[in-house]
Design a protein around this motif. Structure first.
Motif, PDB file in Angstrom:
ATOM      1  N   GLU A  38       0.842  -1.196   0.000  1.00  0.00           N
ATOM      2  CA  GLU A  38       0.000   0.000   0.000  1.00  0.00           C
ATOM      3  C   GLU A  38       0.876   1.243   0.000  1.00  0.00           C
ATOM      4  O   GLU A  38       2.062   1.187   0.292  1.00  0.00           O
ATOM      5  CB  GLU A  38      -0.927   0.006   1.221  1.00  0.00           C
ATOM      6  CG  GLU A  38      -1.933  -1.139   1.201  1.00  0.00           C
ATOM      7  CD  GLU A  38      -2.889  -1.091   2.379  1.00  0.00           C
ATOM      8  OE1 GLU A  38      -3.179   0.018   2.880  1.00  0.00           O
ATOM      9  OE2 GLU A  38      -3.347  -2.167   2.794  1.00  0.00           O
ATOM     10  N   TRP A  39       0.270   2.373  -0.325  1.00  0.00           N
ATOM     11  CA  TRP A  39       0.993   3.637  -0.345  1.00  0.00           C
ATOM     12  C   TRP A  39       1.041   4.242   1.048  1.00  0.00           C
ATOM     13  O   TRP A  39       0.088   4.158   1.813  1.00  0.00           O
ATOM     14  CB  TRP A  39       0.303   4.642  -1.255  1.00  0.00           C
ATOM     15  CG  TRP A  39       0.290   4.305  -2.701  1.00  0.00           C
ATOM     16  CD1 TRP A  39       1.012   3.340  -3.349  1.00  0.00           C
ATOM     17  CD2 TRP A  39      -0.492   4.948  -3.699  1.00  0.00           C
ATOM     18  NE1 TRP A  39       0.728   3.346  -4.691  1.00  0.00           N
ATOM     19  CE2 TRP A  39      -0.197   4.330  -4.933  1.00  0.00           C
ATOM     20  CE3 TRP A  39      -1.417   5.984  -3.688  1.00  0.00           C
ATOM     21  CZ2 TRP A  39      -0.786   4.717  -6.130  1.00  0.00           C
ATOM     22  CZ3 TRP A  39      -2.005   6.360  -4.875  1.00  0.00           C
ATOM     23  CH2 TRP A  39      -1.690   5.747  -6.076  1.00  0.00           C
ATOM     24  N   ILE A  44       0.941   8.989  -1.246  1.00  0.00           N
ATOM     25  CA  ILE A  44      -0.402   9.483  -1.579  1.00  0.00           C
ATOM     26  C   ILE A  44      -0.300  10.933  -2.056  1.00  0.00           C
ATOM     27  O   ILE A  44      -0.879  11.305  -3.082  1.00  0.00           O
ATOM     28  CB  ILE A  44      -1.348   9.356  -0.365  1.00  0.00           C
ATOM     29  CG1 ILE A  44      -1.559   7.885  -0.008  1.00  0.00           C
ATOM     30  CG2 ILE A  44      -2.683  10.049  -0.650  1.00  0.00           C
ATOM     31  CD1 ILE A  44      -2.233   7.663   1.350  1.00  0.00           C
ATOM     32  N   ASP A  91     -15.332   6.341   0.071  1.00  0.00           N
ATOM     33  CA  ASP A  91     -14.020   5.913   0.559  1.00  0.00           C
ATOM     34  C   ASP A  91     -13.667   4.536   0.004  1.00  0.00           C
ATOM     35  O   ASP A  91     -12.750   3.882   0.486  1.00  0.00           O
ATOM     36  CB  ASP A  91     -13.915   6.007   2.076  1.00  0.00           C
ATOM     37  CG  ASP A  91     -14.531   4.852   2.833  1.00  0.00           C
ATOM     38  OD1 ASP A  91     -15.246   4.044   2.221  1.00  0.00           O
ATOM     39  OD2 ASP A  91     -14.277   4.757   4.044  1.00  0.00           O
ATOM     40  N   LYS A  92     -14.379   4.116  -1.041  1.00  0.00           N
ATOM     41  CA  LYS A  92     -14.047   2.880  -1.731  1.00  0.00           C
ATOM     42  C   LYS A  92     -12.671   3.025  -2.391  1.00  0.00           C
ATOM     43  O   LYS A  92     -12.314   4.090  -2.887  1.00  0.00           O
ATOM     44  CB  LYS A  92     -15.101   2.571  -2.792  1.00  0.00           C
ATOM     45  CG  LYS A  92     -14.871   1.253  -3.487  1.00  0.00           C
ATOM     46  CD  LYS A  92     -15.968   0.941  -4.490  1.00  0.00           C
ATOM     47  CE  LYS A  92     -15.626  -0.376  -5.172  1.00  0.00           C
ATOM     48  NZ  LYS A  92     -16.531  -0.675  -6.269  1.00  0.00           N
ATOM     49  N   GLN A  93     -11.920   1.958  -2.374  1.00  0.00           N
ATOM     50  CA  GLN A  93     -10.583   2.000  -2.969  1.00  0.00           C
ATOM     51  C   GLN A  93     -10.678   1.783  -4.476  1.00  0.00           C
ATOM     52  O   GLN A  93     -11.427   0.925  -4.940  1.00  0.00           O
ATOM     53  CB  GLN A  93      -9.697   0.948  -2.327  1.00  0.00           C
ATOM     54  CG  GLN A  93      -9.456   1.219  -0.856  1.00  0.00           C
ATOM     55  CD  GLN A  93      -8.552   0.181  -0.217  1.00  0.00           C
ATOM     56  OE1 GLN A  93      -7.923  -0.618  -0.877  1.00  0.00           O
ATOM     57  NE2 GLN A  93      -8.495   0.202   1.098  1.00  0.00           N
ATOM     58  N   HIS A 163     -10.975  12.145  -1.897  1.00  0.00           N
ATOM     59  CA  HIS A 163     -10.881  10.689  -1.910  1.00  0.00           C
ATOM     60  C   HIS A 163      -9.637  10.211  -1.152  1.00  0.00           C
ATOM     61  O   HIS A 163      -9.695   9.252  -0.389  1.00  0.00           O
ATOM     62  CB  HIS A 163     -10.848  10.183  -3.352  1.00  0.00           C
ATOM     63  CG  HIS A 163     -10.692   8.713  -3.454  1.00  0.00           C
ATOM     64  ND1 HIS A 163     -11.707   7.836  -3.117  1.00  0.00           N
ATOM     65  CD2 HIS A 163      -9.643   7.947  -3.821  1.00  0.00           C
ATOM     66  CE1 HIS A 163     -11.275   6.603  -3.289  1.00  0.00           C
ATOM     67  NE2 HIS A 163     -10.029   6.635  -3.719  1.00  0.00           N
ATOM     68  N   HIS A 164      -8.536  10.896  -1.366  1.00  0.00           N
ATOM     69  CA  HIS A 164      -7.299  10.467  -0.717  1.00  0.00           C
ATOM     70  C   HIS A 164      -7.233  10.848   0.753  1.00  0.00           C
ATOM     71  O   HIS A 164      -6.446  10.267   1.501  1.00  0.00           O
ATOM     72  CB  HIS A 164      -6.091  10.942  -1.523  1.00  0.00           C
ATOM     73  CG  HIS A 164      -5.936  10.167  -2.795  1.00  0.00           C
ATOM     74  ND1 HIS A 164      -5.609   8.827  -2.801  1.00  0.00           N
ATOM     75  CD2 HIS A 164      -6.114  10.528  -4.090  1.00  0.00           C
ATOM     76  CE1 HIS A 164      -5.564   8.397  -4.050  1.00  0.00           C
ATOM     77  NE2 HIS A 164      -5.873   9.397  -4.850  1.00  0.00           N
ATOM     78  N   HIS A 166      -9.737  10.155   2.653  1.00  0.00           N
ATOM     79  CA  HIS A 166     -10.266   8.886   3.180  1.00  0.00           C
ATOM     80  C   HIS A 166      -9.131   7.865   3.321  1.00  0.00           C
ATOM     81  O   HIS A 166      -9.055   7.137   4.309  1.00  0.00           O
ATOM     82  CB  HIS A 166     -11.333   8.304   2.250  1.00  0.00           C
ATOM     83  CG  HIS A 166     -12.600   9.089   2.167  1.00  0.00           C
ATOM     84  ND1 HIS A 166     -13.397   9.359   3.255  1.00  0.00           N
ATOM     85  CD2 HIS A 166     -13.229   9.648   1.108  1.00  0.00           C
ATOM     86  CE1 HIS A 166     -14.455  10.048   2.877  1.00  0.00           C
ATOM     87  NE2 HIS A 166     -14.371  10.247   1.581  1.00  0.00           N
ATOM     88  N   GLN A 167      -8.278   7.817   2.317  1.00  0.00           N
ATOM     89  CA  GLN A 167      -7.161   6.869   2.334  1.00  0.00           C
ATOM     90  C   GLN A 167      -6.211   7.175   3.493  1.00  0.00           C
ATOM     91  O   GLN A 167      -5.744   6.260   4.179  1.00  0.00           O
ATOM     92  CB  GLN A 167      -6.429   6.920   0.987  1.00  0.00           C
ATOM     93  CG  GLN A 167      -5.366   5.871   0.821  1.00  0.00           C
ATOM     94  CD  GLN A 167      -4.701   5.957  -0.549  1.00  0.00           C
ATOM     95  OE1 GLN A 167      -4.916   6.891  -1.321  1.00  0.00           O
ATOM     96  NE2 GLN A 167      -3.868   4.975  -0.852  1.00  0.00           N
ATOM     97  N   ARG A 170      -7.756   5.931   6.730  1.00  0.00           N
ATOM     98  CA  ARG A 170      -7.620   4.472   6.877  1.00  0.00           C
ATOM     99  C   ARG A 170      -6.195   4.110   7.285  1.00  0.00           C
ATOM    100  O   ARG A 170      -5.976   3.252   8.138  1.00  0.00           O
ATOM    101  CB  ARG A 170      -7.972   3.764   5.561  1.00  0.00           C
ATOM    102  CG  ARG A 170      -9.431   3.701   5.246  1.00  0.00           C
ATOM    103  CD  ARG A 170      -9.732   2.753   4.092  1.00  0.00           C
ATOM    104  NE  ARG A 170      -8.999   3.016   2.867  1.00  0.00           N
ATOM    105  CZ  ARG A 170      -9.407   3.813   1.887  1.00  0.00           C
ATOM    106  NH1 ARG A 170     -10.561   4.442   1.981  1.00  0.00           N
ATOM    107  NH2 ARG A 170      -8.672   3.980   0.808  1.00  0.00           N
ATOM    108  N   LEU A 171      -5.230   4.785   6.695  1.00  0.00           N
ATOM    109  CA  LEU A 171      -3.820   4.533   7.004  1.00  0.00           C
ATOM    110  C   LEU A 171      -3.547   4.862   8.469  1.00  0.00           C
ATOM    111  O   LEU A 171      -2.911   4.074   9.178  1.00  0.00           O
ATOM    112  CB  LEU A 171      -2.942   5.348   6.064  1.00  0.00           C
ATOM    113  CG  LEU A 171      -1.445   5.123   6.111  1.00  0.00           C
ATOM    114  CD1 LEU A 171      -1.088   3.684   5.763  1.00  0.00           C
ATOM    115  CD2 LEU A 171      -0.756   6.085   5.129  1.00  0.00           C
TER     116      LEU A 171
END
Length: 175
Positions: A38-39, A44, A91-93, A163-164, A166-167, A170-171
């Motif tokens: 993952e990033w 990101i 927040d879907k990947q 969107h990112h 959200h990423q 999660r991270l």
């Protein structure tokens, strides 16, 4: 700059500020940590900047042609843009488009923030100088959503950052 373009630009700047604010409390170790495959946070950010810089390059190249030679964005553009933005709000990947290189993990927070400000400065200059005759034209082509006008393009960039975020969240939860 027309009001709708100013509004989109403000949204982009607000999203950038939110993204950077999320990262301000992270240590350098946290900024460069990610689960296998993952990033991390810096990657990101690099992906977002690469997307923005590539979009700017596309806009600059496309607007070298006379505005009269470029088709007006119609309902297909509106549908593609709307669908893309709805997908990015979730927040879907999603997989990054294959036209983008893998993001790098070579900067610290200050270098990343400075690079992003530099890219944004170039974009702001472009927008300030762009003739309004181009605003409703198909001046950008997203790899998945198709051709877009300027407002739709800036909307994509705004929602792309959202969107990112959200990423990032999660991270952070996984740390």
């Amino acid at each position: 700059m027309k009001d709708q373009i100013k509004q989109r630009w403000s949204g982009m700047e607000m999203q950038k500020t939110q993204f950077l604010s999320n990262l301000e409390g992270w240590s350098e170790e946290e900024l460069h940590w990610a689960p296998e495959g993952e990033w991390n946070a810096i990657q990101i950010a690099d992906h977002i900047m690469t997307s923005e810089y590539g979009t700017l390059g596309y806009l600059m190249k496309k607007t070298q042609a006379p505005a009269s030679d470029i088709p007006v964005a119609g309902s297909d553009s509106a549908e593609g843009s709307s669908g893309l933005n709805e997908a990015l709000k979730s927040d879907k990947q999603w997989k990054a488009p294959p036209v983008l290189p893998d993001p790098k993990d070579e900067m610290n927070f200050n270098e990343m923030a400075g690079k992003w400000s530099h890219i944004r400065g170039k974009m702001r200059s472009f927008l300030d100088e762009l003739n309004e005759d181009y605003y409703d034209k198909q001046i950008f082509r997203h790899p998945f959503a198709g051709r877009m006008n300027l407002e739709q393009t800036l909307g994509f960039l705004e929602h792309h950052i959202e969107h990112h975020v959200h990423q990032l969240n999660r991270l952070k939860e996984r740390m």
